[in-house]
Write a protein that holds these residues in place. Structure first.
Motif, PDB file in Angstrom:
ATOM      1  N   UNK A 181      -5.098  -6.363  -9.938  1.00 28.43           N
ATOM      2  CA  UNK A 181      -6.085  -5.668  -9.106  1.00 28.43           C
ATOM      3  C   UNK A 181      -5.475  -5.329  -7.750  1.00 28.43           C
ATOM      4  N   UNK A 182      -4.781  -6.299  -7.152  1.00 31.44           N
ATOM      5  CA  UNK A 182      -4.166  -6.091  -5.848  1.00 31.44           C
ATOM      6  C   UNK A 182      -3.090  -5.021  -5.872  1.00 31.44           C
ATOM      7  N   UNK A 183      -2.288  -5.026  -6.926  1.00 27.96           N
ATOM      8  CA  UNK A 183      -1.214  -4.043  -7.041  1.00 27.96           C
ATOM      9  C   UNK A 183      -1.763  -2.621  -7.145  1.00 27.96           C
ATOM     10  N   UNK A 184      -2.778  -2.431  -7.986  1.00 24.04           N
ATOM     11  CA  UNK A 184      -3.359  -1.098  -8.164  1.00 24.04           C
ATOM     12  C   UNK A 184      -4.091  -0.635  -6.908  1.00 24.04           C
ATOM     13  N   UNK A 185      -4.800  -1.555  -6.242  1.00 30.44           N
ATOM     14  CA  UNK A 185      -5.504  -1.195  -5.011  1.00 30.44           C
ATOM     15  C   UNK A 185      -4.524  -0.829  -3.902  1.00 30.44           C
ATOM     16  N   UNK A 186      -3.438  -1.577  -3.820  1.00 29.53           N
ATOM     17  CA  UNK A 186      -2.444  -1.316  -2.769  1.00 29.53           C
ATOM     18  C   UNK A 186      -1.827   0.068  -2.924  1.00 29.53           C
ATOM     19  N   UNK A 187      -1.540   0.467  -4.147  1.00 25.68           N
ATOM     20  CA  UNK A 187      -0.952   1.795  -4.388  1.00 25.68           C
ATOM     21  C   UNK A 187      -1.886   2.895  -3.893  1.00 25.68           C
ATOM     22  N   UNK A 188      -3.174   2.757  -4.199  1.00 23.20           N
ATOM     23  CA  UNK A 188      -4.152   3.750  -3.741  1.00 23.20           C
ATOM     24  C   UNK A 188      -4.308   3.724  -2.223  1.00 23.20           C
ATOM     25  N   UNK A 189      -4.285   2.534  -1.638  1.00 32.85           N
ATOM     26  CA  UNK A 189      -4.408   2.428  -0.181  1.00 32.85           C
ATOM     27  C   UNK A 189      -3.227   3.102   0.519  1.00 32.85           C
ATOM     28  N   UNK A 190      -2.017   2.890   0.006  1.00 33.19           N
ATOM     29  CA  UNK A 190      -0.847   3.497   0.630  1.00 33.19           C
ATOM     30  C   UNK A 190      -0.915   5.017   0.552  1.00 33.19           C
ATOM     31  N   UNK A 191      -1.427   5.521  -0.558  1.00 28.00           N
ATOM     32  CA  UNK A 191      -1.604   6.966  -0.706  1.00 28.00           C
ATOM     33  C   UNK A 191      -2.670   7.485   0.261  1.00 28.00           C
ATOM     34  N   UNK A 192      -3.747   6.727   0.425  1.00 26.82           N
ATOM     35  CA  UNK A 192      -4.855   7.142   1.281  1.00 26.82           C
ATOM     36  C   UNK A 192      -4.522   7.034   2.759  1.00 26.82           C
TER      37      UNK A 192
END
Length: 311
Positions: A267-278
């Protein structure tokens, strides 16, 4: 003032307006807003009632600014779902109709449910234009059923327009935006031209974490999980975020953490990827889980977590 000057001033008039996107759960409201804005503002999943808050998405093109208001799905609250959080979501969706210039009412293909009727009934008193968007038409196996359905649904209300669209692939979305644009008021813009939402980065971070949980564990944790950002520290190139995931039972905590902590890591890995993009920066994300019994059926607890009921 000569005629040439008058024409120039008219052409340069600013237009701005609020557009509520409404419909029952899981018809594609958030997907449509994200498609229009060209970036993720509202989270999405296949689970109904993923959206819990009113989220504004701002699109400014030249002299025109459109403020789209994404809303929770209006739904039936049976005895097993008549909790404070469900009341909050229905109340939020209804409040979004106040003061808008027009409404986009989304339905799912050629289906009409009891919850669609609930939405229609709540629009009955509105005097602003209501555009019916028939979403997911790309999923129709027999396209010949669409035209008769559009003719049938036209009898349910004097809709300003009825437009078939696909929020996912963009079919018909330009036509929908053009129709919306015809109903915006002449007046100044409400937001700076580079602003895309009224929500803070902390809010978006919490929603991105919740989206990953909903997508992975929606069946096990449909409504009894929320996310609270305890730290959001922007150091320029690196953003440090600490997020607390609240559940109601110990068993739910074990599910979220997973065997050997694998689930929470994913969950953390997938959320982090989206956060970095955002956020356009490297993100250091920390997640943990806490049990807070009965939070989803406690109005005071909900308010402390950002679910702000309006009196």
């Amino acid at each position: 003032m000569d005629d040439t000057t008058s024409q120039t001033d008219a052409a340069g008039e600013q237009r701005c307006g609020f557009v509520a996107i409404v419909g029952r759960p899981n018809v594609g409201k958030s997907t449509l807003m994200n498609r229009i804005l060209g970036q993720k503002i509202s989270i999405t999943s296949r689970r109904p009632q993923t959206t819990r808050h009113q989220v504004m998405g701002v699109k400014t093109e030249g002299d025109t600014q459109t403020v789209f208001v994404d809303t929770p799905g209006m739904h039936i609250m049976g005895k097993d779902r008549n909790r404070a959080i469900n009341q909050f979501m229905n109340q939020t969706a209804t409040q979004a109709l106040r003061g808008v210039d027009c409404v986009v009412f989304i339905i799912d293909r050629t289906r009409w449910t009891e919850e669609d009727q609930i939405v229609l009934d709540r629009l009955a008193h509105l005097e602003v234009p209501v555009i019916l968007a028939v979403n997911k038409v790309d999923w129709l196996k027999d396209k010949s059923t669409l035209l008769p359905w559009l003719e049938q649904v036209a009898g349910k209300r004097a809709f300003t327009a009825i437009l078939p669209i696909s929020a996912k692939n963009g079919t018909g979305v330009d036509a929908l935006e053009a129709e919306v644009g015809r109903h915006l008021s002449v007046g100044p813009h409400y937001f700076p031209s580079d602003q895309v939402t009224d929500k803070s980065e902390r809010f978006i971070a919490a929603e991105l974490v919740r989206e990953k949980v909903m997508r992975q564990l929606g069946d096990e944790l449909p409504y009894q999980m929320t996310v609270e950002i305890e730290e959001f520290r922007d150091e320029g190139r690196v953003v440090h975020i600490s997020a607390l995931m609240l559940v109601e039972r110990e068993g739910q905590k074990k599910i979220l953490i997973g065997e050997g902590g694998e689930r929470i890591k994913q969950i953390g890995s997938e959320a982090r990827i989206d956060m970095e993009r955002t956020f356009g920066a490297k993100v250091m994300l920390k997640l943990w889980v806490k049990v807070k019994r009965g939070w989803s059926d406690d109005a005071r607890a909900l308010k402390s977590l950002g679910y702000d009921f309006e009196e």
